[in-house]
Design an enzyme around this catalytic site. Structure first.
Site, PDB file in Angstrom:
ATOM      1  N   CYS A 150       0.812  -1.232   0.000  1.00 43.26           N
ATOM      2  CA  CYS A 150       0.000   0.000   0.000  1.00 43.26           C
ATOM      3  C   CYS A 150       0.838   1.272   0.000  1.00 43.26           C
ATOM      4  O   CYS A 150       0.312   2.349  -0.278  1.00 43.26           O
ATOM      5  CB  CYS A 150      -0.945   0.003   1.191  1.00 43.26           C
ATOM      6  N   HIS A 193      -3.367   6.969   3.155  1.00 46.77           N
ATOM      7  CA  HIS A 193      -3.772   5.670   2.618  1.00 46.77           C
ATOM      8  C   HIS A 193      -5.141   5.320   3.185  1.00 46.77           C
ATOM      9  O   HIS A 193      -5.399   5.509   4.380  1.00 46.77           O
ATOM     10  CB  HIS A 193      -2.736   4.616   3.002  1.00 46.77           C
ATOM     11  N   ASN A 248     -10.166  -0.414   0.459  1.00 41.99           N
ATOM     12  CA  ASN A 248      -8.705  -0.325   0.369  1.00 41.99           C
ATOM     13  C   ASN A 248      -8.260  -0.852  -0.998  1.00 41.99           C
ATOM     14  O   ASN A 248      -8.367  -2.047  -1.258  1.00 41.99           O
ATOM     15  CB  ASN A 248      -8.101  -1.152   1.512  1.00 41.99           C
TER      16      ASN A 248
END
Ligand code: ACO
Length: 332
Positions: free
Chosen positions: A116, A259, A289
């Protein structure tokens, strides 16, 4: 070749697949509820790529839109870095596949793996090439078809992830006050914690067999609580360090683009940085996500929604498997 230069974002673009998977849809697959997912994560729905769409298809469309926004032809791009943990294939790189799809014929292309944190890592790598004068322009991509790694029988993970892609066009600029300028970046990793978040099967350590596919070793495995704790600590520290390297303070921040993994993580970081919610960009509720894609997608949406204006200080901050973390400060 001229040097030194500064790197500036001159275009952003994103592409999200059309198909929406809601929390209600998921509660038909696993024992969960809209209420649990919303309150524990902040996610309401996510996008799912079609079976025909690979990561490179999402990435190529995001790149076309970023190039369009930059008013730059693909043929001028000199470097393409694609941050992804869901490449089309082990090789060739997804960046090469994207190059072929968009016609960026003179670009040098490679992928970057930092889960990520991948997009912020990739921006920092591209920036080294541009600031040193090696290349003049780069496409930096965060793109994922994470649903290809999801175990749809595991309620601990399947509710969290989605598909999507974002990209920015970075350009080397000789002027110190260029808009979209990258002022600073920091990156970090801790390889002692690889086992907390991983896809254990399918690589050279555990090549694909019928048995390990049956055991779902080719899907995401995560220790959620531990990951959560490290994410808050590392992202807060990375944000502070990136600000300090840019010679700025928390009060200077106009917008944080964190994020998008969990709203509680985002709230905890905003709290530690003393930032009100209107200075924190969130689109996790609509997309879940999307790993390396979350930040470039959010940056593109923030720009299109008019949430960032010329001169604004924008902080990007990420955390992912590895563990890896990264932050970058921009002056828009
Ligand atoms: N629906 C209902 N119940 C659930 C679900 C679900 N979807 N998932 C888990 N539960 C249950 C668990 O089984 C557990 O039940 P038990 O107490 O009977 O055992 C209970 O809910 C609590 O589980 P926890 O794991 O403690 O829940 P938590 O509040 O920690 O939330 C979550 C889990 C959302 C995964 C959270 O830990 C998190 O967001 N972690 C970080 C994720 C992250 O940041 N990842 C980093 C990037 S990802 C990347 O790099 C690819």
């Amino acid at each position: 070749m001229s040097s030194p230069c500064v790197s500036s974002i001159v275009g952003t673009g994103s592409y999200m697949p059309e198909k929406v998977l809601t929390n209600e849809d998921l509660s038909a697959l696993v024992e969960t509820s809209d209420e649990w997912i919303r309150t524990r994560t902040g996610i309401c729905e996510r996008r799912i790529a079609s079976p025909e769409q690979a990561t490179s298809d999402l990435a190529a469309e995001a790149c076309r839109r970023a190039l369009d926004n930059a008013a730059m032809p693909a043929a001028e791009v000199e470097l393409i870095i694609c941050a992804t943990v869901t490449p089309d294939m082990f090789f060739p790189s997804t960046a090469c596949v994207v190059q072929g799809k968009i016609g960026a014929s003179k670009a040098v292309c490679f992928d970057l793996s930092a889960a990520c944190s991948g997009f912020v890592y990739a921006m920092q790598v591209a920036r080294q090439f541009l600031n040193s004068g090696v290349y003049r322009s780069a496409l930096v991509i965060g793109a994922e078809k994470l649903t290809s790694l999801v175990n749809w029988k595991d309620r601990n993970t399947c509710v969290l992830f989605g598909d999507g892609a974002g990209a920015v066009v970075l350009k080397a600029d000789d002027s110190a006050d260029a808009p979209g300028r990258v002022l600073s970046a920091v990156m970090g990793s801790d390889g002692t914690l690889v086992n907390l978040l991983k896809v254990p099967g399918g690589g050279s350590a555990c090549p694909t067999t019928a048995e390990n596919v049956e055991q779902r070793l080719n899907t995401v495995h995560m220790e959620g609580r531990e990951t959560f704790k490290h994410a808050v600590t590392r992202m807060s520290a990375a944000a502070e360090e990136a600000l300090s390297r840019a010679g700025l303070k928390r009060e200077d921040i106009s917008l944080v683009i964190p994020h998008q993994a969990n709203l509680r993580i985002i709230d905890a970081i905003a709290d530690r940085l003393g930032l009100p919610s209107e200075k924190v960009f969130v689109n996790l509720d609509r997309y879940g996500n999307t790993s390396a894609a979350t930040i470039p997608v959010a940056l593109d949406e923030a720009r299109r929604q008019g949430r960032i204006k010329r001169g604004d200080i924008v902080l990007l901050v990420a955390f992912g498997g590895g563990f890896t973390w990264a932050a970058s400060v921009l002056r828009w």
